[in-house]
Design a protein around this motif. Sequence first.
Motif, PDB file in Angstrom:
ATOM      1  N   GLU A  90       0.812  -1.228   0.000  1.00  0.00           N
ATOM      2  CA  GLU A  90       0.000   0.000   0.000  1.00  0.00           C
ATOM      3  C   GLU A  90       0.842   1.274   0.000  1.00  0.00           C
ATOM      4  O   GLU A  90       0.366   2.342  -0.337  1.00  0.00           O
ATOM      5  CB  GLU A  90      -0.992   0.005   1.175  1.00  0.00           C
ATOM      6  N   ALA A 142       2.097  -8.180   3.544  1.00  0.00           N
ATOM      7  CA  ALA A 142       1.038  -7.518   4.314  1.00  0.00           C
ATOM      8  C   ALA A 142      -0.163  -7.233   3.423  1.00  0.00           C
ATOM      9  O   ALA A 142      -0.008  -6.839   2.265  1.00  0.00           O
ATOM     10  CB  ALA A 142       1.580  -6.216   4.897  1.00  0.00           C
ATOM     11  N   ILE A 178     -14.000  -4.376  -0.896  1.00  0.00           N
ATOM     12  CA  ILE A 178     -13.779  -2.930  -0.785  1.00  0.00           C
ATOM     13  C   ILE A 178     -12.835  -2.490  -1.913  1.00  0.00           C
ATOM     14  O   ILE A 178     -11.847  -3.164  -2.186  1.00  0.00           O
ATOM     15  CB  ILE A 178     -13.093  -2.608   0.570  1.00  0.00           C
ATOM     16  N   ASN A 235      -5.530  -1.226   0.033  1.00  0.00           N
ATOM     17  CA  ASN A 235      -5.288  -0.611   1.339  1.00  0.00           C
ATOM     18  C   ASN A 235      -5.865  -1.441   2.472  1.00  0.00           C
ATOM     19  O   ASN A 235      -5.312  -1.515   3.558  1.00  0.00           O
ATOM     20  CB  ASN A 235      -5.912   0.772   1.409  1.00  0.00           C
ATOM     21  N   SER A 236      -7.035  -2.026   2.207  1.00  0.00           N
ATOM     22  CA  SER A 236      -7.678  -2.831   3.244  1.00  0.00           C
ATOM     23  C   SER A 236      -8.555  -3.890   2.595  1.00  0.00           C
ATOM     24  O   SER A 236      -9.149  -3.647   1.549  1.00  0.00           O
ATOM     25  CB  SER A 236      -8.527  -1.945   4.151  1.00  0.00           C
ATOM     26  N   VAL A 247     -10.977  -5.158   4.411  1.00  0.00           N
ATOM     27  CA  VAL A 247     -12.242  -5.120   5.152  1.00  0.00           C
ATOM     28  C   VAL A 247     -12.743  -3.695   5.301  1.00  0.00           C
ATOM     29  O   VAL A 247     -13.662  -3.398   5.970  1.00  0.00           O
ATOM     30  CB  VAL A 247     -12.098  -5.757   6.543  1.00  0.00           C
ATOM     31  N   PRO A 305     -17.442  -7.861   2.754  1.00  0.00           N
ATOM     32  CA  PRO A 305     -16.888  -6.688   3.448  1.00  0.00           C
ATOM     33  C   PRO A 305     -17.627  -5.371   3.178  1.00  0.00           C
ATOM     34  O   PRO A 305     -17.893  -4.611   4.117  1.00  0.00           O
ATOM     35  CB  PRO A 305     -15.454  -6.623   2.918  1.00  0.00           C
ATOM     36  N   LEU A 306     -17.965  -5.123   1.912  1.00  0.00           N
ATOM     37  CA  LEU A 306     -18.610  -3.854   1.566  1.00  0.00           C
ATOM     38  C   LEU A 306     -19.956  -3.704   2.267  1.00  0.00           C
ATOM     39  O   LEU A 306     -20.282  -2.659   2.836  1.00  0.00           O
ATOM     40  CB  LEU A 306     -18.799  -3.817   0.041  1.00  0.00           C
ATOM     41  N   ARG A 315     -19.589  -3.343   6.110  1.00  0.00           N
ATOM     42  CA  ARG A 315     -19.198  -1.976   6.479  1.00  0.00           C
ATOM     43  C   ARG A 315     -20.431  -1.087   6.649  1.00  0.00           C
ATOM     44  O   ARG A 315     -20.476  -0.242   7.530  1.00  0.00           O
ATOM     45  CB  ARG A 315     -18.325  -1.364   5.385  1.00  0.00           C
ATOM     46  N   LYS A 323      -7.272   0.019  12.443  1.00  0.00           N
ATOM     47  CA  LYS A 323      -6.297  -1.071  12.205  1.00  0.00           C
ATOM     48  C   LYS A 323      -5.816  -1.666  13.537  1.00  0.00           C
ATOM     49  O   LYS A 323      -5.619  -2.875  13.646  1.00  0.00           O
ATOM     50  CB  LYS A 323      -5.084  -0.550  11.423  1.00  0.00           C
ATOM     51  N   ARG A 369      -2.595 -14.388  10.380  1.00  0.00           N
ATOM     52  CA  ARG A 369      -3.231 -14.882   9.154  1.00  0.00           C
ATOM     53  C   ARG A 369      -3.597 -16.359   9.229  1.00  0.00           C
ATOM     54  O   ARG A 369      -4.503 -16.802   8.558  1.00  0.00           O
ATOM     55  CB  ARG A 369      -2.317 -14.652   7.965  1.00  0.00           C
ATOM     56  N   HIS A 385     -16.877 -11.531   8.699  1.00  0.00           N
ATOM     57  CA  HIS A 385     -16.691 -10.073   8.643  1.00  0.00           C
ATOM     58  C   HIS A 385     -17.635  -9.362   9.614  1.00  0.00           C
ATOM     59  O   HIS A 385     -17.255  -8.399  10.279  1.00  0.00           O
ATOM     60  CB  HIS A 385     -16.929  -9.550   7.216  1.00  0.00           C
ATOM     61  N   ARG A 393     -16.452  -6.950  12.693  1.00  0.00           N
ATOM     62  CA  ARG A 393     -16.859  -5.538  12.772  1.00  0.00           C
ATOM     63  C   ARG A 393     -17.632  -5.300  14.070  1.00  0.00           C
ATOM     64  O   ARG A 393     -17.525  -4.245  14.680  1.00  0.00           O
ATOM     65  CB  ARG A 393     -17.736  -5.138  11.587  1.00  0.00           C
TER      66      ARG A 393
END
Lengths: 105, 394
Positions: free
Chosen positions: A8, A33, A75, A102-103, A105, B102-103, B106, B262, B329, B345, B349
């Motif tokens: 990123e 990463a 995303i 970038n992500s 999630v 994920p979208l 969110r 993060k 991971r 997910h 969240r």
Amino acid sequence: MRINFIDETGVHHTFDGVAGDTVMRCATEHAVAGIIGECGGAMACATCHGYLAEPWFSMLPPPSTQEREMLSGCIGLKANSRLTCQIQLEDRLDGITVEVPNSQV
Amino acid sequence: MDAIAPLMPGVDFAYDEVTNLHELIEELRGHGPVVPVKYLGSPVWLILDHALLDRAFNDLEHFDPGDGYRIISSPSMGRTLQVMAGEEHRVSRAAVSALFLPLKVRSYVEALIEPIAHELMDRIAGQREVEFVQGFARPFPFTVITRLLGIPVSDEALLLEWAVKLIDFPWDPEGALRAKAGFDAYMQGILDDRRRRPNGDFVSMLADAEFEGRKLDDDRIMGFFRLLFPAGSDTTYKNAGSLFACVLGDPAIREMARGSDKDREKIVAEGLRWQAPTALLPRMSTGDTMLGGVHIKKGEWLLFGITAANSDPKVFPEPRKFDPSRDNRALISFGRGPHFCLGMHLARRELETALRVVLERYPDIRLTPGKTVEYVGGVLRGPRELWVQPYGAA
């Protein structure tokens, strides 16, 4: 064969890939990463999303219906988005370059 | 299997509280990667090794979850994703998966998850001391599901009663079937209503969901509704309890939890590893196979040692140290393969939002001094109680 990941921050990371492995597996084995691959490659988690650079993107077989459905929920979807667990390394893809989002999630 | 004597015959991993589960696991590891232990009074195979568990999750020829779930849950749970296999599973799962990607998830944070967290925080305002599992951890993910399903607040208690009973079939078959009848009649009403007047909510989207031109029939949608509660509520609440115990118990981690999204993602991942809510997952073998040097016969029961694999020192150095900076991971808390937890997910969240909101609302919140936290349960695991003081020492 070589495989490149762009993280990123724009830094390139190059590794030796093994034909038959997936891009996701190569990323997780080298602790790249941003590529997680939590379900292990079953298209069930949507955490191995990446952007494929040309010319490699156009060299790949198109995504399956299931991969397209999963991608639609990721995303930052772009035209060159793929689930990296669905991309099998082969010698003709030498130099394949994947940009990490970038992500996940 | 009957001829094989379980190790630790004094411990039953189904019935006992196993407060010292992780110590028992470390002792068992000395006997091999797959060991016989006692569960529901009988010997079963427990998989301790991360690589072998990963293999078993992916080996649907020998470890298809369907056969086991058909025995322990189907009569009251119906046709859920857990008992489907192959093409039926692939299509049914794909039809609903868009709601959990994920979208989409969110978008639930601001619209749904955050307001519920605040609502529950409002309820503890002014209290000097609160039992946090019942006061927050348990109602939080449960309410996320009832609100997703469009259930009015006044009916939440009724739903809780049914949801708790639905999965009780092995212990109380009549009660479980009564709960199913009540739950089905109630939810069918909501489903019928959304079919007539779709309003874009979760149930409307589910009623309309399709994959490769196929829609879900009522039977599958009802199975899905029933599964949401044990799969999405019981697991998340257990882990929320463990998470807050760790975060509030360590000033450095607590400070990190007040940081960025993060940072909270890392803390939540470590909480899911350190005390996986589904600690040991029962499964019946569907074919003879060798695993970790033992011969497993078709029809024998196993425990997928999720919490053991998450503490496998070959994969996670110093595994019992709560260290959010580690690479998580290889976390196996949500399973692996095609049956990988659909709600992963959403669960993450919820937990991340809980951390943020609770610490925003009660910056001085702390564990009540002098009250120890005990983790209990071999299958579903979390703290028995978690006493906190929302206003700290004040």
